[in-house]
Write a protein that holds these residues in place. Structure first.
Motif, PDB file in Angstrom:
ATOM      1  N   HIS A 254       0.836  -1.213   0.000  1.00  0.00           N
ATOM      2  CA  HIS A 254       0.000   0.000   0.000  1.00  0.00           C
ATOM      3  C   HIS A 254       0.865   1.255   0.000  1.00  0.00           C
ATOM      4  CE1 HIS A 254      -3.785  -2.133   0.498  1.00  0.00           C
ATOM      5  NE2 HIS A 254      -3.243  -2.834   1.481  1.00  0.00           N
ATOM      6  N   VAL A 255       1.947   1.231   0.793  1.00  0.00           N
ATOM      7  CA  VAL A 255       2.920   2.325   0.802  1.00  0.00           C
ATOM      8  C   VAL A 255       4.317   1.714   0.732  1.00  0.00           C
ATOM      9  CG1 VAL A 255       1.433   3.865   2.135  1.00  0.00           C
ATOM     10  CG2 VAL A 255       3.087   2.417   3.320  1.00  0.00           C
ATOM     11  N   TYR A 262      10.410  -0.136   7.937  1.00  0.00           N
ATOM     12  CA  TYR A 262       9.929   1.187   8.325  1.00  0.00           C
ATOM     13  C   TYR A 262       9.332   1.899   7.112  1.00  0.00           C
ATOM     14  CZ  TYR A 262      12.360   0.601  12.764  1.00  0.00           C
ATOM     15  OH  TYR A 262      12.762   0.134  13.985  1.00  0.00           O
ATOM     16  N   ILE A 263       8.539   2.939   7.366  1.00  0.00           N
ATOM     17  CA  ILE A 263       7.874   3.672   6.290  1.00  0.00           C
ATOM     18  C   ILE A 263       8.581   5.007   6.085  1.00  0.00           C
ATOM     19  CG2 ILE A 263       5.717   4.701   5.490  1.00  0.00           C
ATOM     20  CD1 ILE A 263       4.203   2.704   7.225  1.00  0.00           C
ATOM     21  N   PRO A 264       9.307   5.171   4.989  1.00  0.00           N
ATOM     22  CA  PRO A 264      10.002   6.443   4.716  1.00  0.00           C
ATOM     23  C   PRO A 264       8.992   7.550   4.397  1.00  0.00           C
ATOM     24  CG  PRO A 264      10.850   4.641   3.340  1.00  0.00           C
ATOM     25  CD  PRO A 264       9.568   4.174   3.939  1.00  0.00           C
ATOM     26  N   ASN A 272       5.149   7.822   0.098  1.00  0.00           N
ATOM     27  CA  ASN A 272       5.164   7.907  -1.364  1.00  0.00           C
ATOM     28  C   ASN A 272       3.764   7.983  -1.969  1.00  0.00           C
ATOM     29  OD1 ASN A 272       4.756   5.085  -0.606  1.00  0.00           O
ATOM     30  ND2 ASN A 272       4.971   4.605  -2.777  1.00  0.00           N
ATOM     31  N   VAL A 273       2.738   7.838  -1.118  1.00  0.00           N
ATOM     32  CA  VAL A 273       1.347   7.925  -1.579  1.00  0.00           C
ATOM     33  C   VAL A 273       0.774   9.280  -1.155  1.00  0.00           C
ATOM     34  CG1 VAL A 273      -0.958   6.922  -1.444  1.00  0.00           C
ATOM     35  CG2 VAL A 273       1.051   5.436  -1.387  1.00  0.00           C
TER      36      VAL A 273
END
Length: 544
Positions: A254-255, A262-264, A272-273
């Motif tokens: 999804h992202v 981890y989510i940058p 990025n979304v």
């Protein structure tokens, strides 16, 4: 699907998520915070917060409660549910929980991170039998015993100090040559007379019978291997604090995730979304502390406000004015009652949706002080709605009911259905702390309509034809317990062959000792099999 479109949906109710809610609510955005456990997140497991600017000292639990009160004061909506899927590809995002679907112009991911496991031989086998990951949840089980703390970071140092409240001695095992946390807390550990620190050392294995009896350690400088043996007839504890693992599996595909999970984000904390943000420990960063989490939440909320305004204008969707009433513009006042005014309002709203009346029966023993505490709690809960009847019987006063409820210990709270029959759900604990939501959900499930279940899950529940008795050992400070409790009691509400009792192991120590419980949640099936750790409905069904 709910037709309403929120300005912001926050997934996760830790300090980062709650702060995002506070700042967005203050900016007059329409906000929904979805948290599957209890608001506060990992901060609830922290015994004391002493490094947050402007607060000399408080408990993690109290800090989390205050954040939620502040968010409520700014009109933020809260939902106790679990997110299971989402569609973030469109400009209006869809978030699917176990019960409903919700829509929003923006989403903030604030699911944080959970403790990592080390992987030494014996770790998995003795989890719940001496190996633990939450000092607040399980520390009291090791009163008067030796305890090992594995780790050299902030969490290990902080929890080592906390465990001295209970343990005879705390031995810190660190592979590093020194602590990696702030010098102030490291010095506090090193100066504590109840703590011994062994640097350049690692655990090789842990072993025993029903409980831990022995552990092997290696000094990585000298190569020396040492053995620890518990005293005859005793056990010991091993608490693992070696960092955290990002709770990001739900968001895969999804992202964007980095190689560590981890989510940058960019400088605006957007992923990025477009319209999807990440805040707190779910992001890659050097310092994972409350102060950086709340900073993320505040920063993201400011950027989200601008994003939502621009998107509304682009889509030509006007915003309904959100008025800050006297009710929502001030934080709820404290109350001496079991439920404060805010909780009473929320419970009354839930009770208004009950399809049927229910009855809460307290079977008490006046010689036991806990009976009076439970009586105050249940009376207060029942007072919010005419759909909730309260009855009280002294031990031995109503033997027929005691037999129907299958009472094994007093005091016990039994939930009866619309016909006055036992629902299969009873609580041998004050329904407070982390289990208040569980108790409210139990009432909702018995009264109907109940939490929605898939047809596949309903078939699995209906397929159980034999009588099953489940006892779940909990402590009210355990943040891992509610999921297991809520899963099993949902099953019991659906199938009359299943009975479940939620037991406070620190109140009923005979139950703890009988099953040699050293960690919670502990699920005992038919007084034989025992299973530790949090479990969703499908996982719980596997053991029934």
């Amino acid at each position: 699907m709910n037709k309403k479109i929120y300005d912001l949906i926050v997934i996760g109710g830790g300090p980062a998520g709650l702060t995002a809610g506070i700042y967005a609510g203050r900016a007059m955005l329409d906000v929904l915070v979805i948290e599957k456990d209890r608001a506060g997140g990992q901060i609830n497991l922290t015994s004391e917060v002493v490094n947050y600017p402007g607060i000399i000292e408080t408990s993690g639990e109290k800090f989390g409660e205050e954040l939620k009160k502040q968010a409520l004061g700014f009109g933020v909506n809260f939902l106790n549910d679990e997110v299971i899927d989402m569609d973030l590809t469109k400009e209006i995002k869809t978030i699917k929980t176990k019960s409903k679907e919700y829509r929003a112009f923006s989403v903030a991911i604030a699911t944080g991170a959970s403790p990592r496991k080390l992987g030494f031989p014996g770790e998995e086998e003795f989890t719940g039998r001496g190996v633990a990951y939450c000092a607040t949840c399980d520390g009291e089980f090791f009163t008067g015993l030796d305890v090992f703390v594995i780790g050299a970071g902030f969490a290990a140092a902080e929890e080592a100090i906390f465990l001295t409240k209970y343990a005879k001695k705390v031995i810190v095992i660190a592979r590093e040559p020194e602590f990696t946390c702030a010098k102030s807390i490291a010095e506090k550990v090193l100066k504590n007379p109840k703590i011994e620190v062994k640097f350049n050392t690692e655990i090789l294995e842990a072993s025993g019978d029903v409980q831990l009896r022995k552990a092997l350690f290696k000094n990585n400088i000298t190569g020396e291997i040492s053995e620890y043996k518990a005293e005859e007839g005793q056990s010991f504890g091993i608490f693992v604090f070696i960092g955290y693992e990002p709770q990001s599996k739900l968001f895969k595909n999804h992202v964007e995730l980095d190689s560590y999970g981890y989510i940058p984000t960019d400088e605006n904390l957007m992923t990025n979304v477009p319209g999807v943000y990440a805040v707190g420990d779910i992001r890659p960063k050097k310092l994972k502390q409350v102060v950086t989490a709340v900073a993320d939440g505040a920063d993201a909320a400011m950027n989200i406000e601008k994003y939502v305004i621009d998107l509304r204008e682009k889509l030509n969707i006007k915003k309904e004015e959100k008025e800050m009433s006297e009710k929502t513009s001030k934080a709820p006042e404290k109350s001496a009652e079991f439920l404060n005014s805010t909780l009473k309002e929320q419970l009354a709203e839930i009770a208004s949706k009950f399809e049927n009346n229910i009855e809460l029966v307290l079977l008490k023993d006046s010689s036991f002080e806990k009976s009076f505490e439970m009586e105050i709690a249940i009376k207060d809960i029942a007072s919010v709605s005419e759909k909730i009847k309260f009855s009280l019987y002294e031990k031995g006063e109503n033997p027929e009911l005691e037999k129907a409820v299958n009472v094994e210990r007093f005091p016990t709270i039994a939930i009866l259905d619309k016909n006055g029959d036992f629902s299969g759900i009873k609580y041998s604990t004050v329904p407070g702390g982390h289990e208040l939501n569980s108790f409210i959900l139990a009432m909702y499930n018995v009264a109907g309509p109940g939490q929605k279940l898939s047809s596949e899950t309903l078939e699995k529940i209906s397929a159980i034809k034999r009588p099953i008795n489940v006892k779940i050992g909990v402590s009210l400070s355990c943040s891992n317990c509610p999921e297991t409790v809520q899963s099993v009691q949902r099953i019991a509400a659906e199938n009359k062959n299943i009975q479940v009792e939620i037991i406070d192991v620190l109140t009923f120590r005979d139950f703890k000792e009988k099953h040699e419980i050293m960690s919670v949640p502990a699920m005992v099936v038919n007084d034989r099999g025992i299973f530790f750790g949090r479990k969703n409905i499908d996982e719980a069904l596997h053991f029934l």
